[in-house]
Structure formats: C-alpha cells, structure tokens
Design a protein around this motif. Sequence first.
Motif, short mmCIF file in Angstrom:
data_model
loop_
_atom_site.label_atom_id
_atom_site.label_comp_id
_atom_site.label_asym_id
_atom_site.label_seq_id
_atom_site.Cartn_x
_atom_site.Cartn_y
_atom_site.Cartn_z
N LYS A 1 27.94 40.93 33.18
CA LYS A 1 28.39 41.57 34.14
C LYS A 1 29.72 41.01 34.47
O LYS A 1 30.83 41.74 34.78
N ILE A 2 29.94 39.54 34.63
CA ILE A 2 31.09 38.96 34.69
C ILE A 2 32.22 39.26 33.77
O ILE A 2 33.37 39.42 33.87
N SER A 3 31.87 39.44 32.40
CA SER A 3 32.77 39.65 31.31
C SER A 3 33.05 41.28 31.38
O SER A 3 34.30 41.24 31.23
N ARG B 1 35.85 41.25 34.12
CA ARG B 1 37.22 40.75 33.66
C ARG B 1 37.81 41.36 32.71
O ARG B 1 39.11 41.72 32.78
N ARG B 2 37.11 42.13 31.83
CA ARG B 2 37.68 43.18 30.70
C ARG B 2 38.43 44.28 31.19
O ARG B 2 39.16 44.85 30.83
N GLY B 3 37.74 44.62 32.45
CA GLY B 3 38.09 45.88 33.27
C GLY B 3 39.54 45.63 34.03
O GLY B 3 40.15 46.32 34.88
N GLY B 4 40.10 44.25 33.98
CA GLY B 4 41.30 44.00 34.66
C GLY B 4 41.18 43.38 35.80
O GLY B 4 42.06 42.93 36.34
N LEU B 5 40.02 42.59 36.31
CA LEU B 5 39.82 42.25 37.70
C LEU B 5 40.47 40.75 37.39
O LEU B 5 40.36 39.88 36.49
N ASP C 1 46.84 44.52 41.26
CA ASP C 1 47.59 43.93 42.22
C ASP C 1 46.67 44.46 43.70
O ASP C 1 47.40 44.48 44.74
N ARG C 2 45.85 45.43 43.38
CA ARG C 2 45.12 45.71 44.76
C ARG C 2 43.95 44.90 45.07
O ARG C 2 42.91 44.71 44.21
N PRO C 3 43.93 44.42 46.31
CA PRO C 3 42.79 43.51 46.53
C PRO C 3 41.35 44.48 46.84
O PRO C 3 41.57 45.54 47.23
N VAL C 4 40.34 44.11 45.98
CA VAL C 4 39.18 44.83 46.02
C VAL C 4 38.09 44.27 46.34
O VAL C 4 36.89 44.87 46.77
N ALA C 5 37.83 42.79 46.45
CA ALA C 5 36.74 42.07 46.86
C ALA C 5 37.38 40.58 47.23
O ALA C 5 38.47 40.10 46.69
N TYR C 6 36.59 39.88 47.97
CA TYR C 6 36.83 38.48 48.20
C TYR C 6 35.63 37.83 48.64
O TYR C 6 34.44 38.24 48.94
N VAL C 7 35.58 36.36 48.43
CA VAL C 7 34.50 35.50 48.96
C VAL C 7 34.97 34.54 49.52
O VAL C 7 35.89 33.68 49.01
N SER C 8 34.61 34.07 50.68
CA SER C 8 35.17 32.65 51.71
C SER C 8 34.05 31.76 51.48
O SER C 8 32.86 32.16 51.84
N ALA D 1 34.43 49.42 44.31
CA ALA D 1 34.98 48.49 43.29
C ALA D 1 34.02 48.27 42.23
O ALA D 1 32.68 48.55 42.55
N PRO D 2 34.40 48.16 41.00
CA PRO D 2 33.34 48.37 39.82
C PRO D 2 32.27 47.12 39.88
O PRO D 2 32.48 46.25 40.53
N PRO D 3 31.19 47.38 39.19
CA PRO D 3 30.10 46.31 39.13
C PRO D 3 30.85 44.94 38.46
O PRO D 3 31.73 44.88 37.66
#
Length: 336
Positions: free
Chosen positions: A137-139, A142-146, A202-209, A231-233
Amino acid sequence: MSQVSDRSPASEEISQAALAAVQKHAENPSAFLALNAGNQLFIGDGGELVAYREAGRFFVQFGGVFGPRDRQAVVLREFRQHARARRRRIVGIQLQRADAELYAAEGFTLNQVGSSYAVHIPRFTLRGSRFMKLRNKISRARRGGLRVAEVAFAEHRDGVRAIDAAWLRGKGRHVKEIEFLIGETGGPVQQYRRLFLGTLEDRPVAYVSYAPAYGSRPGWLHDLSRRLPDAPPGVMEAINASALEAFSRERAEWLHFGFTPFTGLEASHELTPSSALTGKFLRLLAEKGGAVYPAASQLAYKQKWGPQLVLPEYLAFEGGASPGAVWRLLRVTKSV
C-alpha cells in the motif's frame, strides 16, 4: 488556591501551568489533548491539572489528574468540591489503569471503555510477510507520486483547512466532527506538535498531526489524521511510514496510536466497583456501535502497524453509573 480557566486571554498564565503539568507528570500518552482549546482547566495549588468540559449536569473530565502521584487524590477531592459547588457530577473518560484505581478508591464506579495502542519504535520493522499488504500500500502511494514532508502548520494552514472541510463533507451532511477525544491543529500549543503533509503534484491531499507524549513511554501520539475523499489508497499509511522513519532517526521510543473506544473490552480488566449495566451497554456498542463511533476502522488501521502495547482505558462515574451520564459523554464528544 485552585484556579479555573475558561480560556479567556487573561488565562494565559493558567494555560502555561497546564502545559507544565502535562510535560512533567502525564503518564497518559494522550495527555496533550487536555490542552485543546475547548477545554476548561482546573489548576491545583501545586500546579496540578484537571481538564474537563461541561455537559448538562456533568463535568466530563479527560485523563485523570495530571500531577505528582502523592497529590492526585487531594486535587481530585478539590475538583469534586468545585463540581459540587456548581451542582455538577463528574464523569471521567480515558483514565489509565493507575488513574482508575485511584478513582475507585475515591468511590467512583469504573468500567473499561476501550483500549489504547502503541508501537515501540526501536523494535519496529515493516519486514516480513505480516506487513506485506502494508508495504504494498505504501509503495503504491509513493509510486503514484505522493510526496510526504514535515511542514510548519502556519505555512500550510489553508491546505490543512481545505482537507478538513472536504473530509467532513465526505462524511455526510448530518455528521458532526468528533471532539474532546482527538486533538486539533493551530492554537497556542501548535509549536509542540508535528505536521506531516502528503501532496500530489503540489496539491495537499492528506496529513497526520502528531502530539508529544510524555511519561515513562515518551514519544509521539498519532493524533489528528485527515485525507481528501478522492485521495488514492495508501496515502495515510505512507505519511505515517515517513513519520516513523523520522522518529526512528531521532531515536524516539514510542509511537502511540491513542485511544479507541469500545475495543479490547475484557472482563479481566474490570475494577471494583463497576456497573454491570454500563458494561453491557459498552459491549453492545462494541458489537453494533459503528454508527456512533468508527471503532472498527480505527482499530484495523492501528493493528496493521503491529502494536506491541495494548492498554485498557476506563470511564469513571461519580455517584454511580447512569445511562444519562453515558449519553452526556457521547454528546460532549459529538459522537451522537
């Protein structure tokens, strides 16, 4: 003399005392939530902290008394006098086991309400078949440009607020944002939190605080997390993996995933005195309460990281448990 703050500008000194109490004395990994802007603060003579919100005839208190162990019973009694003078009863939420034992000794009725989960960072690894789906899932993200970066909230406030608004709209028009048991962004203690932001082109799609965790298991609390509905999986997993890598480089000890209501309920965790009726109600919520609180999805996310530590957390009722007190608790958190 004990002091109470309603978060007015004149209460800055009290707010600093509250921060010091959390930093010096908090064992609860979620203790930083006591500093949320909507909370009222009761400060004991020695700088001890009780954080709470008013809900009808109740003061809903968060996380026990933050102070030296030999002062906690005294401050709890002072807070009870404060509540009694205002004709309020106390309901405690998210008490750790040691807190719960103190409250039981002071005559409160206790029930386990859920559990908290944590990863010991020095022992953490994503290697092995157990984490294959998580790695994939992580890979994929990241491959999708995140791209994930730790950023300053002040410089990305608009992007964060846009994610918040879209996230809430995506939950449905009648859904209210859950409060009190989760943290926040912004405010006077933002400088102590850390924000990891995920972007696509460059578009914010998610965050964790992440909020600081103190005590015998210091580190960070995986607190507020939001994503755009489209946002993608894998974006949340990729953001947390990046944060874990940073915390590991810094030799942080623990990543706490915090409290999840209605999970990990075990008869062996109950204390005396407890309420059989409240216990039955909480177990019913554990089985069928998805509409009240998204416990199942939260638990699934936390368990995928392989937490090594699971701790019971408790409700405490002054003067005995009641359906009304449970209802007020759900209302003050905006769970219903």
